[in-house]
Design an enzyme around this catalytic site. Structure first.
Site, mmCIF file in Angstrom:
data_model
loop_
_atom_site.group_PDB
_atom_site.id
_atom_site.type_symbol
_atom_site.label_atom_id
_atom_site.label_comp_id
_atom_site.label_asym_id
_atom_site.label_seq_id
_atom_site.Cartn_x
_atom_site.Cartn_y
_atom_site.Cartn_z
ATOM 1 N N HIS A 122 86.118 -29.440 -107.474
ATOM 2 C CA HIS A 122 87.035 -28.331 -107.222
ATOM 3 C C HIS A 122 86.298 -27.008 -107.031
ATOM 4 O O HIS A 122 86.597 -26.250 -106.121
ATOM 5 C CB HIS A 122 88.022 -28.189 -108.387
ATOM 6 C CG HIS A 122 88.886 -29.401 -108.562
ATOM 7 N ND1 HIS A 122 89.964 -29.667 -107.766
ATOM 8 C CD2 HIS A 122 88.802 -30.429 -109.431
ATOM 9 C CE1 HIS A 122 90.535 -30.806 -108.146
ATOM 10 N NE2 HIS A 122 89.847 -31.283 -109.146
ATOM 11 N N SER A 160 80.216 -39.836 -100.667
ATOM 12 C CA SER A 160 80.593 -38.651 -99.888
ATOM 13 C C SER A 160 80.919 -38.955 -98.439
ATOM 14 O O SER A 160 80.447 -38.286 -97.524
ATOM 15 C CB SER A 160 79.494 -37.588 -99.966
ATOM 16 O OG SER A 160 80.008 -36.317 -99.632
ATOM 17 N N ASP A 178 77.162 -31.738 -101.101
ATOM 18 C CA ASP A 178 77.372 -32.892 -100.223
ATOM 19 C C ASP A 178 77.049 -32.544 -98.775
ATOM 20 O O ASP A 178 76.404 -33.318 -98.057
ATOM 21 C CB ASP A 178 78.823 -33.371 -100.326
ATOM 22 C CG ASP A 178 79.153 -33.941 -101.695
ATOM 23 O OD1 ASP A 178 78.205 -34.325 -102.414
ATOM 24 O OD2 ASP A 178 80.337 -34.001 -102.041
ATOM 25 N N LYS A 197 91.464 -38.828 -108.073
ATOM 26 C CA LYS A 197 91.214 -37.473 -108.559
ATOM 27 C C LYS A 197 92.497 -36.746 -108.904
ATOM 28 O O LYS A 197 92.548 -35.963 -109.859
ATOM 29 C CB LYS A 197 90.414 -36.686 -107.519
ATOM 30 C CG LYS A 197 89.033 -37.247 -107.273
ATOM 31 C CD LYS A 197 88.334 -36.505 -106.152
ATOM 32 C CE LYS A 197 86.989 -37.137 -105.837
ATOM 33 N NZ LYS A 197 86.317 -36.475 -104.707
ATOM 34 N N GLY A 215 85.778 -43.650 -100.809
ATOM 35 C CA GLY A 215 86.104 -43.675 -102.228
ATOM 36 C C GLY A 215 85.025 -44.267 -103.113
ATOM 37 O O GLY A 215 85.290 -44.673 -104.244
#
Length: 570
Positions: free
Chosen positions: A66, A193, A247, A308, A189
């Site tokens: 986040h 990434s 990432d 998530k 998933g």
């Protein structure tokens, strides 16, 4: 600086493959994509964009799912598995695609400037047609609560539209209509990434097809690797991910045979670090000399998916709150002033303890940073809670508020009332683990620097002891992730132990945790037997053969970052 280099554009696959690594037969995938593009769109692709996935060899949750919430560095590497997007500008089409079941409005939209026809080689993804709307800025509909594959394509398009096709950018021009075809070998998933790779590849494809890679209206150098990272970070926020850049940096800036040391403070920066024992030669199953060990990484998917959104309040969001409150409480106990509504990070607390002038914009010398981390590992004992009568660890919400020195109203406003791209930012816990989370962050940040140091001083080829030293750091990291940060899960713990039993130098989870993949450092000569041992020992793999098995456990070498290919298919 690696971030200032241009995006590599190749004119033949031999040059591209020389820098990629060779454990995957890339040429077959590229040729299949190009041929399928011709079948579906009746012409050859003008351009193919590539962006790899990545593994986190060591990390401190600094690039959170986040927000950036510790600001310490990490050590990722690009992998060979990637996202490929073939694309070409489109002239007005007079008949529908043979793969399209749409008529009428679909055909009309294809004739509009900037319209996109997007298809995916994977059969479960349907063909999509969309047209950006020009208001005060360009708009594309993206539902962040239902992430569809084309949402990541749209996200990449956003940045290109709003950076290059607005009056503010000095352009009143119009983007070209585009046909594109997507394929990917990064498991979705899995913690490798795939989403960042998809956004990077999409951004690069739209830049290329619109002729913007060499455009100097944004940067005097044109599109650099650093600019692409920044744009991809901004673009990924469109799908509700407030990414910290790790990432994207790994997917764009990585070089073959190397990992990246990514730093987030005082600014995002990335430095390629050669990995001992890695090579760009093909994996050999023949015995290797004990005096010249070669090593590869093996990724193994636990097949556990951590949702998530479902688990955010007890996992992702909770770790954000715990680490930030830990930073405030630690600063208070070290008599370091912190603004009432300041979300100070653990990295910033270390900087204040070490007398760092963050406003000066200079990176702290890494030797000093290591010394500071060693000191903070001692200082973090100030957060250790008293033993509870009920035997539980941690502190209650009321105790945490008291430790912070804030009123309850201000505490809730600063730490419990955030809003992110997915809505409110709630957390849920009976006991908050400030001590354990901070202890993990400081020790992991030190391991990242130790890993970097071992890599830089290693000879080539490395000694066996060097690979064992790197493996031990990975093992220590997993232990800390499992026990102190508590972001592992039983299946990941099992896979890690099986990997060590099967001869890995070291093994740990990769990605955000609670599911996804492990990454293990393996002798190159032992890859085949290693995978065979894991297949026979890990329950969910039993019965898998051939491509099914290769999808869940595979060897990879450090890959080069995002690139493009222009003329091979012309």
């Amino acid at each position: 600086m690696a971030a200032e280099l241009p995006i590599p554009v190749y004119t033949n696959l031999d040059d591209l493959y020389r820098n990629l690594g060779t454990t995957v037969n890339h040429a077959v995938r590229w040729n299949n994509l190009a041929e399928e593009f011709v079948t579906r769109f009746s012409r050859k692709p003008a351009y193919i964009a590539r962006a790899p996935g990545r593994v986190k060899i060591l990390f401190t949750l600094s690039s959170g799912e986040h927000i950036d919430y510790t600001l310490f560095g990490c050590f990722p590497a690009a992998i060979e598995r990637d996202i490929l997007i073939a694309c070409a500008p489109r002239s007005v089409r007079t008949s529908p695609s043979p793969y399209s079941s749409q008529t009428g409005p679909d055909l009309e939209s294809q004739q509009v400037s900037g319209s996109v026809v997007a298809e995916n080689l994977h059969g479960k993804y349907s063909r999509q047609t969309f047209v950006p709307a020009k208001k005060l800025s360009w708009q594309l509909d993206i539902d962040t609560k239902q992430l569809r594959w084309e949402s990541y394509v749209k996200a990449g398009y956003y940045g290109v539209l709003n950076h290059y096709f607005t009056p503010a950018a000095g352009s009143d021009g119009h983007p070209v209509p585009v046909d594109l075809l997507v394929t990917g070998s990064v498991p979705a998933g899995s913690g490798l990434s795939s989403s960042a790779a998809m956004v990077v590849a999409s951004t690069l494809a739209f830049l290329a097809v619109n002729g913007k890679l060499d455009d100097t209206s944004i940067s005097a150098q044109g599109m650099t690797k650093g600019k692409l990272v920044e744009m991809a970070m901004e673009n990924e926020k469109r799908v509700g991910v407030n990414s910290g850049g790790m990432d994207q940096a790994a997917s764009v800036i990585s070089t073959a045979n190397s990992a990246l040391y990514v730093s987030f403070f005082p600014r995002l920066s990335a430095q390629p670090i050669p990995l001992p024992g890695a090579s760009t030669t093909s994996i050999s199953i023949s015995p290797a000399s004990s005096l010249q060990p070669r090593a590869v990484f093996v990724c193994a998917n636990s097949l556990v998916v951590s949702d998530k959104l479902v688990h955010a309040r007890t996992r992702y969001n909770l770790r954000v709150v715990e680490t930030l409150v830990a930073a405030r409480v630690l600063a208070r106990r070290l008599n370091i002033p912190v603004g009432e509504k300041e979300k100070v990070t653990l990295r910033e607390v270390l900087g204040k303890v070490m007398g760092e002038d963050a406003g000066g914009g200079e990176d702290m010398d890494l030797g000093i940073l290591m010394h500071g981390l060693e000191r903070m590992i001692s200082e973090v004992e100030l957060l250790k809670p008293n033993q509870r009568d009920d035997g539980e660890e941690g502190v209650t919400l009321e105790e945490m508020i008291e430790w912070s020195g804030l009123s309850e109203d201000v505490f809730r406003e600063v730490y419990l009332s955030w809003v992110d791209g997915n809505g409110w930012f709630p957390v849920e816990a009976t006991y908050f683990q400030l001590y354990k989370r901070a202890k993990h962050v400081f020790t992991e940040a030190l391991r990242v620097l130790q890993f970097r140091e071992v890599c830089l001083r290693a000879s080539s080829p490395p000694s066996l002891s060097v690979l064992e030293e790197l493996g031990n750091l990975m093992n220590e990291s997993q232990e800390s992730c499992s026990r102190a940060y508590e972001c592992s899960c039983p299946e990941l713990d099992e896979l890690v132990q099986l990997a060590r039993d099967a001869g890995a130098y070291g093994s740990r989870l990769t990605g955000a945790g609670w599911g996804g993949c492990t990454v293990s450092l393996i002798a190159e000569s032992e890859v085949e037997s290693f995978i065979h041992k894991i297949k026979n020992a890990y329950g969910p793999y039993k019965g898998l053969q051939g491509e099914e098995l290769h999808e869940v456990i595979f060897a990879t070498k450090p890959s080069s970052g995002a690139c493009g290919e222009y003329s091979y298919f012309r």
